[in-house]
Design a protein around this motif. Structure first.
Motif, PDB file in Angstrom:
ATOM      1  N   UNK A  36     -78.629   1.950 -10.692  1.00 15.04           N
ATOM      2  CA  UNK A  36     -79.997   1.780 -10.183  1.00 15.04           C
ATOM      3  C   UNK A  36     -80.038   0.766  -9.052  1.00 15.04           C
ATOM      4  N   UNK A  37     -80.880   1.054  -8.064  1.00 17.20           N
ATOM      5  CA  UNK A  37     -81.157   0.103  -6.982  1.00 17.20           C
ATOM      6  C   UNK A  37     -82.610  -0.361  -7.033  1.00 17.20           C
ATOM      7  N   UNK A  38     -83.486   0.483  -7.546  1.00 14.17           N
ATOM      8  CA  UNK A  38     -84.915   0.209  -7.573  1.00 14.17           C
ATOM      9  C   UNK A  38     -85.335  -0.242  -8.980  1.00 14.17           C
ATOM     10  N   UNK A  39     -85.812  -1.480  -9.126  1.00 15.86           N
ATOM     11  CA  UNK A  39     -86.229  -1.961 -10.452  1.00 15.86           C
ATOM     12  C   UNK A  39     -87.299  -1.089 -11.109  1.00 15.86           C
ATOM     13  N   UNK A  40     -88.125  -0.432 -10.315  1.00 18.85           N
ATOM     14  CA  UNK A  40     -89.195   0.409 -10.876  1.00 18.85           C
ATOM     15  C   UNK A  40     -88.650   1.669 -11.533  1.00 18.85           C
ATOM     16  N   UNK A  41     -87.421   2.063 -11.209  1.00 22.85           N
ATOM     17  CA  UNK A  41     -86.821   3.269 -11.779  1.00 22.85           C
ATOM     18  C   UNK A  41     -85.856   2.973 -12.917  1.00 22.85           C
ATOM     19  N   UNK A  42     -85.666   1.690 -13.230  1.00 23.28           N
ATOM     20  CA  UNK A  42     -84.675   1.299 -14.223  1.00 23.28           C
ATOM     21  C   UNK A  42     -84.932   1.960 -15.567  1.00 23.28           C
ATOM     22  N   UNK A  43     -83.879   2.479 -16.157  1.00 18.97           N
ATOM     23  CA  UNK A  43     -83.836   3.186 -17.445  1.00 18.97           C
ATOM     24  C   UNK A  43     -84.357   4.624 -17.368  1.00 18.97           C
ATOM     25  N   UNK A  44     -84.718   5.098 -16.190  1.00 11.90           N
ATOM     26  CA  UNK A  44     -85.107   6.501 -16.009  1.00 11.90           C
ATOM     27  C   UNK A  44     -83.949   7.210 -15.308  1.00 11.90           C
ATOM     28  N   UNK A  45     -83.086   7.843 -16.095  1.00  8.27           N
ATOM     29  CA  UNK A  45     -81.882   8.465 -15.536  1.00  8.27           C
ATOM     30  C   UNK A  45     -82.200   9.462 -14.430  1.00  8.27           C
ATOM     31  N   UNK A  46     -83.329  10.141 -14.517  1.00 10.67           N
ATOM     32  CA  UNK A  46     -83.690  11.126 -13.492  1.00 10.67           C
ATOM     33  C   UNK A  46     -83.970  10.468 -12.146  1.00 10.67           C
ATOM     34  N   UNK A  47     -84.296   9.179 -12.152  1.00  6.24           N
ATOM     35  CA  UNK A  47     -84.612   8.465 -10.918  1.00  6.24           C
ATOM     36  C   UNK A  47     -83.525   7.457 -10.524  1.00  6.24           C
ATOM     37  N   UNK A  48     -82.375   7.528 -11.183  1.00 10.20           N
ATOM     38  CA  UNK A  48     -81.272   6.618 -10.871  1.00 10.20           C
ATOM     39  C   UNK A  48     -80.761   6.882  -9.461  1.00 10.20           C
ATOM     40  N   UNK A  49     -80.213   5.862  -8.849  1.00 13.87           N
ATOM     41  CA  UNK A  49     -79.592   5.983  -7.531  1.00 13.87           C
ATOM     42  C   UNK A  49     -78.388   6.916  -7.606  1.00 13.87           C
ATOM     43  N   UNK A  50     -77.619   6.814  -8.695  1.00 12.70           N
ATOM     44  CA  UNK A  50     -76.447   7.662  -8.896  1.00 12.70           C
ATOM     45  C   UNK A  50     -76.191   7.818 -10.386  1.00 12.70           C
ATOM     46  N   UNK A  51     -75.863   9.047 -10.801  1.00 12.19           N
ATOM     47  CA  UNK A  51     -75.484   9.333 -12.182  1.00 12.19           C
ATOM     48  C   UNK A  51     -74.059   9.871 -12.205  1.00 12.19           C
ATOM     49  N   UNK A  52     -73.294   9.437 -13.195  1.00  7.59           N
ATOM     50  CA  UNK A  52     -71.893   9.823 -13.311  1.00  7.59           C
ATOM     51  C   UNK A  52     -71.632  10.235 -14.759  1.00  7.59           C
ATOM     52  N   UNK A  53     -70.896  11.320 -14.932  1.00  5.02           N
ATOM     53  CA  UNK A  53     -70.516  11.800 -16.267  1.00  5.02           C
ATOM     54  C   UNK A  53     -68.992  11.816 -16.335  1.00  5.02           C
ATOM     55  N   UNK A  54     -68.438  11.110 -17.330  1.00  2.00           N
ATOM     56  CA  UNK A  54     -66.988  11.026 -17.500  1.00  2.00           C
ATOM     57  C   UNK A  54     -66.600  11.421 -18.917  1.00  2.00           C
ATOM     58  N   UNK A  55     -65.486  12.112 -19.061  1.00  3.93           N
ATOM     59  CA  UNK A  55     -64.961  12.417 -20.384  1.00  3.93           C
ATOM     60  C   UNK A  55     -64.595  11.102 -21.066  1.00  3.93           C
ATOM     61  N   UNK A  56     -65.055  10.915 -22.284  1.00  6.07           N
ATOM     62  CA  UNK A  56     -64.796   9.667 -23.017  1.00  6.07           C
ATOM     63  C   UNK A  56     -63.317   9.542 -23.351  1.00  6.07           C
ATOM     64  N   UNK A  57     -62.813   8.323 -23.218  1.00  4.73           N
ATOM     65  CA  UNK A  57     -61.479   7.965 -23.685  1.00  4.73           C
ATOM     66  C   UNK A  57     -61.451   6.462 -23.882  1.00  4.73           C
ATOM     67  N   UNK A  58     -60.488   5.985 -24.620  1.00  4.62           N
ATOM     68  CA  UNK A  58     -60.443   4.568 -25.014  1.00  4.62           C
ATOM     69  C   UNK A  58     -60.498   3.603 -23.833  1.00  4.62           C
ATOM     70  N   UNK A  59     -59.669   3.792 -22.835  1.00  4.82           N
ATOM     71  CA  UNK A  59     -59.651   2.921 -21.663  1.00  4.82           C
ATOM     72  C   UNK A  59     -60.143   3.731 -20.476  1.00  4.82           C
ATOM     73  N   UNK A  60     -61.262   3.328 -19.921  1.00  4.40           N
ATOM     74  CA  UNK A  60     -61.890   4.135 -18.886  1.00  4.40           C
ATOM     75  C   UNK A  60     -62.334   3.257 -17.725  1.00  4.40           C
ATOM     76  N   UNK A  61     -61.985   3.690 -16.520  1.00  6.30           N
ATOM     77  CA  UNK A  61     -62.429   3.014 -15.300  1.00  6.30           C
ATOM     78  C   UNK A  61     -62.903   4.068 -14.319  1.00  6.30           C
ATOM     79  N   UNK A  62     -63.838   3.670 -13.490  1.00  8.14           N
ATOM     80  CA  UNK A  62     -64.356   4.557 -12.453  1.00  8.14           C
ATOM     81  C   UNK A  62     -64.606   3.719 -11.209  1.00  8.14           C
ATOM     82  N   UNK A  63     -64.165   4.222 -10.067  1.00  9.43           N
ATOM     83  CA  UNK A  63     -64.323   3.490  -8.811  1.00  9.43           C
ATOM     84  C   UNK A  63     -65.152   4.315  -7.844  1.00  9.43           C
ATOM     85  N   UNK A  64     -66.078   3.643  -7.154  1.00 11.78           N
ATOM     86  CA  UNK A  64     -66.896   4.304  -6.152  1.00 11.78           C
ATOM     87  C   UNK A  64     -67.239   3.317  -5.044  1.00 11.78           C
TER      88      UNK A  64
END
Length: 130
Positions: A36-64
């Protein structure tokens, strides 16, 4: 020409954000990350700046790459792959969740609780709470 300037400015002013997700209890389902970048949209996934979906695993990192700014991140471990954070009768989460800055909270966090400045390359650790 406008496209070229936009491309160059994005490349020149973008910083690398590495999100390290810790304490994932199993590899069932997915980890959903919302930035999120906008405090007014916080916790509303539909209004997030970016959404990411990753397959769960024990050690997980994501770079952007993101532009300089103030951001906040939420995530949850969707163990049963139903695309929502499941809650119990009292509305408490029954799946893992986490926030940038790992705040200790009673109740819903605010943008301010989870915000962090991105003004250089950054590695951020987010612990999943169950």
């Amino acid at each position: 020409m406008r496209f070229l300037l936009l491309f160059i400015s994005t490349f020149l002013f973008a910083y690398e954000l590495k999100i390290n997700i810790t304490n994932i209890k199993n590899s069932n389902g997915y980890i959903y990350i919302s930035i999120y970048k906008n405090p007014n949209n916080f916790l509303d996934r539909k209004k997030a700046y970016k959404n990411i979906k990753l397959k769960a695993k024990k050690n997980l990192s994501y770079t952007l790459d993101l532009n300089k700014g103030i951001y906040a991140i939420t995530l949850f471990h969707d163990e049963n792959s139903n695309k929502i954070l499941d809650r119990n009768f009292f509305h408490f989460p029954i799946e893992g969740y986490g926030f940038s800055t790992n705040p200790f909270l009673f109740g819903k966090p605010t943008f301010k609780d989870a915000e962090f400045p991105l003004k250089e390359n950054l590695s951020l650790d987010i612990e999943v709470n169950y």
